[in-house]
Design a protein around this motif. Structure first.
Motif, PDB file in Angstrom:
ATOM      1  N   ALA A  53       0.834  -1.205   0.000  1.00  0.00           N
ATOM      2  CA  ALA A  53       0.000   0.000   0.000  1.00  0.00           C
ATOM      3  C   ALA A  53       0.869   1.254   0.000  1.00  0.00           C
ATOM      4  N   ALA A  54       2.010   1.201   0.667  1.00  0.00           N
ATOM      5  CA  ALA A  54       2.925   2.342   0.688  1.00  0.00           C
ATOM      6  C   ALA A  54       3.502   2.592  -0.698  1.00  0.00           C
ATOM      7  N   ALA A  55       3.826   1.532  -1.431  1.00  0.00           N
ATOM      8  CA  ALA A  55       4.361   1.689  -2.789  1.00  0.00           C
ATOM      9  C   ALA A  55       3.300   2.265  -3.716  1.00  0.00           C
ATOM     10  N   LEU A  56       2.059   1.889  -3.514  1.00  0.00           N
ATOM     11  CA  LEU A  56       0.972   2.413  -4.330  1.00  0.00           C
ATOM     12  C   LEU A  56       0.836   3.919  -4.141  1.00  0.00           C
ATOM     13  N   ARG A  57       0.965   4.387  -2.903  1.00  0.00           N
ATOM     14  CA  ARG A  57       0.933   5.833  -2.649  1.00  0.00           C
ATOM     15  C   ARG A  57       2.123   6.521  -3.302  1.00  0.00           C
ATOM     16  N   THR A  58       3.286   5.879  -3.270  1.00  0.00           N
ATOM     17  CA  THR A  58       4.482   6.459  -3.868  1.00  0.00           C
ATOM     18  C   THR A  58       4.355   6.545  -5.382  1.00  0.00           C
ATOM     19  N   VAL A  59       3.763   5.537  -6.000  1.00  0.00           N
ATOM     20  CA  VAL A  59       3.531   5.562  -7.455  1.00  0.00           C
ATOM     21  C   VAL A  59       2.668   6.762  -7.816  1.00  0.00           C
ATOM     22  N   GLU A  60       1.603   6.980  -7.066  1.00  0.00           N
ATOM     23  CA  GLU A  60       0.722   8.127  -7.328  1.00  0.00           C
ATOM     24  C   GLU A  60       1.450   9.444  -7.106  1.00  0.00           C
ATOM     25  N   HIS A  61       2.300   9.492  -6.082  1.00  0.00           N
ATOM     26  CA  HIS A  61       3.020  10.719  -5.754  1.00  0.00           C
ATOM     27  C   HIS A  61       4.027  11.085  -6.844  1.00  0.00           C
ATOM     28  N   ARG A  62       4.681  10.075  -7.402  1.00  0.00           N
ATOM     29  CA  ARG A  62       5.692  10.324  -8.437  1.00  0.00           C
ATOM     30  C   ARG A  62       5.098  10.579  -9.814  1.00  0.00           C
ATOM     31  N   GLY A  63       3.802  10.400  -9.964  1.00  0.00           N
ATOM     32  CA  GLY A  63       3.166  10.725 -11.240  1.00  0.00           C
ATOM     33  C   GLY A  63       2.877   9.537 -12.126  1.00  0.00           C
ATOM     34  N   GLY A  64       2.715   8.365 -11.565  1.00  0.00           N
ATOM     35  CA  GLY A  64       2.334   7.199 -12.352  1.00  0.00           C
ATOM     36  C   GLY A  64       3.414   6.133 -12.367  1.00  0.00           C
ATOM     37  N   LEU A  65       3.042   4.999 -12.950  1.00  0.00           N
ATOM     38  CA  LEU A  65       3.924   3.837 -12.983  1.00  0.00           C
ATOM     39  C   LEU A  65       5.205   4.109 -13.759  1.00  0.00           C
ATOM     40  N   ASP A  66       5.104   4.781 -14.896  1.00  0.00           N
ATOM     41  CA  ASP A  66       6.276   5.027 -15.738  1.00  0.00           C
ATOM     42  C   ASP A  66       7.325   5.860 -15.001  1.00  0.00           C
ATOM     43  N   ALA A  67       6.902   6.940 -14.391  1.00  0.00           N
ATOM     44  CA  ALA A  67       7.830   7.805 -13.659  1.00  0.00           C
ATOM     45  C   ALA A  67       8.435   7.059 -12.475  1.00  0.00           C
ATOM     46  N   PHE A  68       7.642   6.234 -11.796  1.00  0.00           N
ATOM     47  CA  PHE A  68       8.141   5.474 -10.647  1.00  0.00           C
ATOM     48  C   PHE A  68       9.226   4.500 -11.079  1.00  0.00           C
ATOM     49  N   LEU A  69       8.961   3.730 -12.144  1.00  0.00           N
ATOM     50  CA  LEU A  69       9.921   2.719 -12.584  1.00  0.00           C
ATOM     51  C   LEU A  69      11.232   3.334 -13.045  1.00  0.00           C
ATOM     52  N   LEU A  70      11.170   4.466 -13.729  1.00  0.00           N
ATOM     53  CA  LEU A  70      12.391   5.095 -14.220  1.00  0.00           C
ATOM     54  C   LEU A  70      13.263   5.611 -13.083  1.00  0.00           C
TER      55      LEU A  70
END
Length: 94
Positions: A53-70
Protein backbone atom coordinates in the motif's frame (compact mmCIF):
# COMPACT_ATOMS: atom_id res chain seq x y z
CA UNK A 1 4.20 -16.87 -3.66
CA UNK A 2 6.71 -14.67 -1.89
CA UNK A 3 5.39 -11.94 0.38
CA UNK A 4 7.42 -9.21 -1.27
CA UNK A 5 6.42 -5.97 -2.96
CA UNK A 6 7.30 -6.08 -6.68
CA UNK A 7 8.14 -2.38 -6.82
CA UNK A 8 9.95 -1.59 -3.57
CA UNK A 9 11.20 -4.98 -2.39
CA UNK A 10 9.51 -4.54 0.99
CA UNK A 11 9.17 -7.96 2.62
CA UNK A 12 8.45 -9.81 5.85
CA UNK A 13 10.12 -8.62 9.05
CA UNK A 14 10.44 -10.63 12.27
CA UNK A 15 10.21 -9.59 15.88
CA UNK A 16 8.80 -10.59 19.25
CA UNK A 17 5.39 -10.66 20.87
CA UNK A 18 6.04 -9.39 24.38
CA UNK A 19 3.48 -10.29 27.05
CA UNK A 20 2.75 -8.39 30.24
CA UNK A 21 5.03 -10.88 32.02
CA UNK A 22 7.73 -10.02 29.43
CA UNK A 23 7.62 -13.49 27.85
CA UNK A 24 8.90 -13.24 24.29
CA UNK A 25 7.65 -15.34 21.38
CA UNK A 26 8.67 -14.88 17.76
CA UNK A 27 6.24 -13.31 15.29
CA UNK A 28 6.20 -12.06 11.70
CA UNK A 29 5.29 -8.60 10.49
CA UNK A 30 3.73 -9.02 7.03
CA UNK A 31 3.69 -6.21 4.45
CA UNK A 32 0.30 -4.86 3.37
CA UNK A 33 0.27 -6.30 -0.16
CA UNK A 34 -2.52 -5.67 -2.66
CA UNK A 35 -3.02 -6.90 -6.22
CA UNK A 36 -3.44 -3.90 -8.51
CA UNK A 37 -3.61 -3.15 -12.22
CA UNK A 38 -1.63 -0.02 -13.06
CA UNK A 39 -1.83 1.73 -16.42
CA UNK A 40 1.44 2.40 -18.26
CA UNK A 41 0.99 5.48 -20.40
CA UNK A 42 4.12 4.98 -22.52
CA UNK A 43 3.44 1.27 -23.17
CA UNK A 44 -0.30 1.95 -23.56
CA UNK A 45 -1.32 -1.18 -21.67
CA UNK A 46 -2.30 -2.23 -18.14
CA UNK A 47 0.19 -4.05 -15.87
CA UNK A 48 -0.85 -6.38 -13.03
CA UNK A 49 1.42 -6.21 -9.97
CA UNK A 50 1.41 -7.21 -6.30
CA UNK A 51 2.56 -4.12 -4.42
CA UNK A 52 2.46 -2.75 -0.89
CA UNK A 53 0.00 0.00 0.00
CA UNK A 54 2.92 2.34 0.69
CA UNK A 55 4.36 1.69 -2.79
CA UNK A 56 0.97 2.41 -4.33
CA UNK A 57 0.93 5.83 -2.65
CA UNK A 58 4.48 6.46 -3.87
CA UNK A 59 3.53 5.56 -7.45
CA UNK A 60 0.72 8.13 -7.33
CA UNK A 61 3.02 10.72 -5.75
CA UNK A 62 5.69 10.32 -8.44
CA UNK A 63 3.17 10.72 -11.24
CA UNK A 64 2.33 7.20 -12.35
CA UNK A 65 3.92 3.84 -12.98
CA UNK A 66 6.28 5.03 -15.74
CA UNK A 67 7.83 7.80 -13.66
CA UNK A 68 8.14 5.47 -10.65
CA UNK A 69 9.92 2.72 -12.58
CA UNK A 70 12.39 5.10 -14.22
CA UNK A 71 13.38 6.54 -10.84
CA UNK A 72 13.44 3.29 -8.80
CA UNK A 73 16.71 1.36 -8.36
CA UNK A 74 16.95 -1.93 -10.26
CA UNK A 75 17.96 -3.83 -7.11
CA UNK A 76 14.56 -3.18 -5.51
CA UNK A 77 12.45 -4.29 -8.49
CA UNK A 78 11.16 -7.81 -9.14
CA UNK A 79 12.08 -9.59 -12.40
CA UNK A 80 8.63 -8.72 -13.80
CA UNK A 81 9.04 -5.04 -12.93
CA UNK A 82 12.55 -5.04 -14.41
CA UNK A 83 11.14 -6.38 -17.67
CA UNK A 84 8.52 -3.63 -17.74
CA UNK A 85 11.23 -1.02 -17.02
CA UNK A 86 13.33 -2.38 -19.90
CA UNK A 87 10.31 -2.18 -22.26
CA UNK A 88 9.64 1.34 -21.06
CA UNK A 89 13.20 2.50 -21.74
CA UNK A 90 13.10 0.95 -25.22
CA UNK A 91 9.79 2.66 -25.99
CA UNK A 92 10.98 6.06 -24.76
CA UNK A 93 14.31 5.77 -26.66
CA UNK A 94 12.60 5.21 -30.00
Amino acid sequence: MARRCELTGKGVLTGNNVSHAVNKTRRRFLPNLVKVTLQSEALERPVKLRVSAAALRTVEHRGGLDAFLLKQADADLSPLALGIKKELRATLAS
